[in-house]
Design a protein around this motif. Structure first.
Motif, PDB file in Angstrom:
ATOM      1  N   GLU A  47      -6.915  16.474   0.044  1.00  0.00           N
ATOM      2  CA  GLU A  47      -5.690  16.214   1.027  1.00  0.00           C
ATOM      3  C   GLU A  47      -6.263  15.651   2.370  1.00  0.00           C
ATOM      4  O   GLU A  47      -5.181  15.386   3.268  1.00  0.00           O
ATOM      5  CB  GLU A  47      -5.232  17.639   1.443  1.00  0.00           C
TER       6      GLU A  47
ATOM      7  N   TRP B  60      -6.443  11.190   0.754  1.00  0.00           N
ATOM      8  CA  TRP B  60      -5.242  11.290   0.512  1.00  0.00           C
ATOM      9  C   TRP B  60      -4.426   9.913   0.094  1.00  0.00           C
ATOM     10  O   TRP B  60      -3.873   9.579  -1.094  1.00  0.00           O
ATOM     11  CB  TRP B  60      -4.173  12.012   1.316  1.00  0.00           C
TER      12      TRP B  60
ATOM     13  N   HIS C 242      -2.789   9.417  -3.530  1.00  0.00           N
ATOM     14  CA  HIS C 242      -1.370   8.842  -3.857  1.00  0.00           C
ATOM     15  C   HIS C 242      -1.484   7.719  -4.565  1.00  0.00           C
ATOM     16  O   HIS C 242      -0.322   7.755  -5.645  1.00  0.00           O
ATOM     17  CB  HIS C 242      -0.967   8.703  -2.440  1.00  0.00           C
ATOM     18  N   HIS C 243      -2.218   6.664  -4.505  1.00  0.00           N
ATOM     19  CA  HIS C 243      -2.112   5.432  -5.155  1.00  0.00           C
ATOM     20  C   HIS C 243      -2.467   5.816  -6.761  1.00  0.00           C
ATOM     21  O   HIS C 243      -1.854   5.430  -7.606  1.00  0.00           O
ATOM     22  CB  HIS C 243      -3.166   4.598  -4.810  1.00  0.00           C
TER      23      HIS C 243
ATOM     24  N   GLN D 185       4.047   3.123   1.583  1.00  0.00           N
ATOM     25  CA  GLN D 185       4.056   4.283   0.551  1.00  0.00           C
ATOM     26  C   GLN D 185       4.888   3.744  -0.787  1.00  0.00           C
ATOM     27  O   GLN D 185       6.005   3.553  -0.704  1.00  0.00           O
ATOM     28  CB  GLN D 185       4.953   5.483   1.134  1.00  0.00           C
TER      29      GLN D 185
ATOM     30  N   TYR E 182       6.285   4.454  -4.614  1.00  0.00           N
ATOM     31  CA  TYR E 182       7.292   5.480  -5.295  1.00  0.00           C
ATOM     32  C   TYR E 182       7.449   4.802  -6.523  1.00  0.00           C
ATOM     33  O   TYR E 182       7.527   3.648  -6.816  1.00  0.00           O
ATOM     34  CB  TYR E 182       8.533   6.117  -4.456  1.00  0.00           C
TER      35      TYR E 182
ATOM     36  N   ILE F 170       6.130  11.025  -4.540  1.00  0.00           N
ATOM     37  CA  ILE F 170       4.908  11.736  -4.091  1.00  0.00           C
ATOM     38  C   ILE F 170       4.786  11.749  -2.677  1.00  0.00           C
ATOM     39  O   ILE F 170       4.691  10.640  -2.042  1.00  0.00           O
ATOM     40  CB  ILE F 170       3.761  11.288  -4.739  1.00  0.00           C
TER      41      ILE F 170
ATOM     42  N   SER G  32       3.767  12.181   1.009  1.00  0.00           N
ATOM     43  CA  SER G  32       2.536  11.646   2.119  1.00  0.00           C
ATOM     44  C   SER G  32       2.729  12.476   3.378  1.00  0.00           C
ATOM     45  O   SER G  32       3.693  12.805   3.604  1.00  0.00           O
ATOM     46  CB  SER G  32       2.508  10.106   2.510  1.00  0.00           C
TER      47      SER G  32
END
Length: 262
Positions: free
Chosen positions: A13, A18, A22-23, A104, A106, A123, A125
């Motif tokens: 985190e 992060w 996320h990617h 970001q 999605y 997801i 962020s």
């Protein structure tokens, strides 16, 4: 080598990790879904762009100098009739708030041929969970989805920040996954779990006549951790960001002590 933690790894985190996590998650979930939903549906990876202008971020410090001004030593007074030259003011380095562009990704499950969005997978962020334009933009999009015929899956694997709005919610857990099927609104399924628990598996709703796809999030996370080489990149001697809750600190310490080379 797997993560020492049975579920989410809190060290991932950290702001340095992060965006990469996320990617990886977005890509890996898409890879797992494609074989289950083809040929009727397709997976699209889209990007939302946030421009942060509010200047309230903790990392935007205005007027804090990087260097300090030192008073120069006085020149020796050799002649009383020589005029004193005034000190010249020199500039210092400061930081000013500038617009920051944040992208970001999605996922959208779309029907082949028509392009209709059947399911949106988000997801979260940090920009979604702290006050400011990023949260406002996401909440507006969230409400649009909840008022449409599109299913919503919202994955929150961040302990920090403010929860997404849920009415009459008694659960104050570390992590959560919300699955809102269009036909069941305003009711939705909430997977609420803590640091010590494995990541859950969940179904991806499609159209009524179709069998739901399954996402094993723990399996996906384990594969990501290994493929990205996080086992040798993370320093488990450092503090986590955000910090571990006091009631979990002893458990985290025991987990790391039982894991070789952490």
């Amino acid at each position: 080598m797997p993560s020492p933690f049975p579920g989410m790894d809190p060290y991932l985190e950290h702001p340095d990790f992060w965006p990469e996590v996320h990617h990886w998650l977005i890509t890996a979930i898409a890879e797992k879904l494609v074989p289950q939903i083809r040929p009727k549906y397709e997976i699209a990876i889209n990007k939302r762009v946030y421009t942060i202008n509010d200047g309230n971020k903790n990392d935007l410090l205005v007027g804090i100098p990087d260097v300090t001004i030192k008073r120069p030593p006085k020149a020796p007074n050799t002649q009383s009739n020589v005029a004193v030259i005034s000190q010249v003011t020199k500039p210092i380095t400061v930081t000013v708030p500038i617009p920051e562009e944040i992208k970001q990704a999605y996922l959208e499950v779309r029907e082949m041929g028509t392009g209709s969005v059947i399911t949106a997978i988000e997801i979260l962020s940090p920009v979604n969970k702290r006050p400011g334009e990023g949260r406002k933009t996401y909440l507006k999009k969230r409400q649009q989805v909840l008022g449409s015929l599109t299913h919503l899956i919202e994955i929150d694997l961040l302990r920090g920040g403010e929860y997404m709005p849920i009415l009459d919610n008694p659960f104050q857990t570390d992590y959560r996954i919300l699955i809102s099927e269009e036909s069941k609104r305003p009711k939705a399924e909430l997977y609420a779990f803590n640091l010590s628990q494995p990541l859950p598996s969940f179904s991806v709703p499609l159209q009524k006549e179709d069998q739901e796809a399954i996402i094993n999030l723990q399996q996906i996370f384990n594969e990501i951790y290994d493929r990205a080489g996080f086992d040798y990149r993370i320093d488990y001697q450092m503090e986590t960001i955000p910090p571990i809750r006091e009631e979990d600190q002893q458990w985290v310490k025991q987990v790391l002590e039982q894991t070789p080379e952490t």
